[in-house]
Design an enzyme around this catalytic site. Structure first.
Site, mmCIF file in Angstrom:
data_model
loop_
_atom_site.group_PDB
_atom_site.id
_atom_site.type_symbol
_atom_site.label_atom_id
_atom_site.label_comp_id
_atom_site.label_asym_id
_atom_site.label_seq_id
_atom_site.Cartn_x
_atom_site.Cartn_y
_atom_site.Cartn_z
ATOM 1 N N SER A 18 0.834 -1.204 0.000
ATOM 2 C CA SER A 18 0.000 0.000 0.000
ATOM 3 C C SER A 18 0.870 1.256 0.000
ATOM 4 C CB SER A 18 -0.944 -0.022 1.205
ATOM 5 O OG SER A 18 -1.928 0.990 1.099
ATOM 6 N N GLY A 20 2.431 3.198 2.214
ATOM 7 C CA GLY A 20 3.707 3.251 2.915
ATOM 8 C C GLY A 20 4.789 2.450 2.223
ATOM 9 N N GLU A 21 4.445 1.241 1.805
ATOM 10 C CA GLU A 21 5.421 0.382 1.140
ATOM 11 C C GLU A 21 5.826 0.945 -0.219
ATOM 12 O OE1 GLU A 21 2.995 -2.016 3.993
ATOM 13 O OE2 GLU A 21 2.545 -0.605 2.394
ATOM 14 N N VAL A 22 4.852 1.493 -0.935
ATOM 15 C CA VAL A 22 5.151 2.098 -2.236
ATOM 16 C C VAL A 22 6.138 3.253 -2.071
ATOM 17 C CG1 VAL A 22 4.187 3.481 -4.129
ATOM 18 C CG2 VAL A 22 3.019 1.399 -3.380
ATOM 19 N N VAL A 25 9.719 1.854 -1.424
ATOM 20 C CA VAL A 25 10.449 1.220 -2.532
ATOM 21 C C VAL A 25 10.659 2.152 -3.714
ATOM 22 C CG1 VAL A 25 9.615 -1.075 -1.889
ATOM 23 C CG2 VAL A 25 8.383 0.228 -3.636
#
Length: 388
Positions: A18, A20-22, A25
């Site tokens: 989602s 935060g992860e996007v 990375v």
């Protein structure tokens, strides 16, 4: 219905759940793009998809992750034809890993994190996870605690390296801070308190504290940014119900007088928060006033803003502990303590300046994490073709 991606033989498949992860990375993806690799990014949530499209949409292919059903992942992999999968944080999908194993696609876990909440569940079923995670060639853990937990779950010690947190590999947004400041406050002289990423009931908590803050700082301008867009109207009604003068960003964006007579500005738009850190005086990172676990404080720190939070910061425990050691963050014990902390910072501007300066220095020491992660994944890039 399964959304099949476009075929990109030899691409690097990156999966991030989602928002935060996007965000974490994205710097790695940009570095890989600069080196000529093709990238396909999968996400799970609609907000993650929108965020990825804003950050990277012109340069990558993008789709939702299929359901974790072996046949669905088999079709997905057969169409996409990736040469490598980079799996962000804790997105451990057995069907995905099984499909990659059958197709002989190497998998590297990047920015791997095992949270306080999830570890007991993983540990209780560690005999299953030992088998599920076997196809992963390498885990690049955020910290030593995450590495220890992976080993406890049955991952071979030799497959676990501590590489640091990709969240540190961020850059400050490009923004005309003077212009943005004037959009919020036409006089450019009101202290701005930014309350970032609020969840259900947190807005009420903040508004309960607002009279105390206003009493010590009558010119205070409070800017509230709800985490989820479906709550924008709800939060607007909560603010109005308190009898406060409200300005909505979407209705008055670009007007120099937007906050001239406002107590609170509601940011009812996506993609604005990162820029607002550059003009805030004090910052509360929400998701921490209730047991959500907190949100990324580094987006504020990279803009030279210290983070003030409530007590629930378990999602970013190591980061927050380290920021506290460097006097770059303050974790409040409870609502009363948070109210007092903000009151103190508003009435002691030198202390607030020191907090913000410490955050800037803290981020200045963290710039090499992306290089470490690139060095770790280099052996798996050897057989990944580049665009002609």
């Amino acid at each position: 219905m399964l959304q099949l991606p476009e075929s990109l033989p030899g691409c690097i498949w990156v999966h991030a759940c989602s928002v935060g992860e996007v965000g974490s990375v994205a710097p790695l993806i940009r570095r890989l793009l600069d080196r000529g690799y093709e990238i396909h990014l999968t996400v799970v949530t609609a907000t993650g998809y929108a965020h990825a499209d804003r950050l990277l949409g012109k340069h990558i292919s993008l789709s939702y992750l299929p359901w974790d059903i072996p046949s669905a992942f088999t079709r997905f992999v057969r169409v996409l034809k990736p040469a490598l999968l980079l799996l962000a944080e804790t997105e451990f999908w057995p069907g995905m890993l099984s499909a990659c194993r059958r197709a002989e696609i190497p998998v590297v876990g990047i920015n791997t994190r095992i949270s306080d909440r999830s570890f007991p569940r993983y540990y209780a079923s560690r005999f299953l996870w030992k088998r599920f995670l076997k196809p992963v060639s390498l885990f690049l853990a955020q910290g030593s605690i995450d590495a220890e937990r992976l080993v406890a779950m049955g991952v071979e010690h030799s497959k676990v390296h501590v590489a640091g947190n990709l969240k540190y590999a961020i850059t400050a947004p490009e923004v005309d801070a003077n212009e943005l400041r004037l959009q919020l406050d036409s006089g450019a002289n009101r202290p701005i308190l930014l309350v970032a990423s609020t969840h259900e009931s947190e807005d009420e908590k903040v508004l309960d504290m607002w009279p105390a803050w206003h009493a010590v700082c009558p010119d205070l301008l409070t800017v509230i940014v709800p985490r989820h867009p479906q709550r924008f109207d709800q939060v607007a009604e909560i603010i109005r119900a308190r009898g406060l003068k409200l300005a909505r960003w979407s209705e008055r964006q670009g007007e120099a007088s937007a906050a001239a007579d406002s107590d609170v500005i509601l940011i009812d738009a996506m993609g604005v928060l990162g820029k607002l850190y550059t003009v805030a005086d004090a910052v509360i990172i929400a998701g921490s006033l209730t047991n959500i676990g907190g949100h990324n404080p580094l987006e504020a720190a990279i803009c030279g803003r210290g983070a003030v939070t409530g007590p629930y910061v378990q999602n970013f425990r190591e980061i927050m502990d380290e920021m506290q050691r460097h006097q770059a963050a303050i974790i409040s014990a409870d609502d009363s303590d948070l109210e007092q902390v903000i009151s103190r910072l508003l009435t002691h501007p030198d202390e607030l300046k020191e907090l913000n300066a410490s955050a800037a220095l803290f981020m200045g020491d963290k710039g090499d994490v992306l290089e470490r992660i690139m060095a770790e994944i280099e052996p798996w890039l050897v057989n990944v073709p580049k665009k002609v």
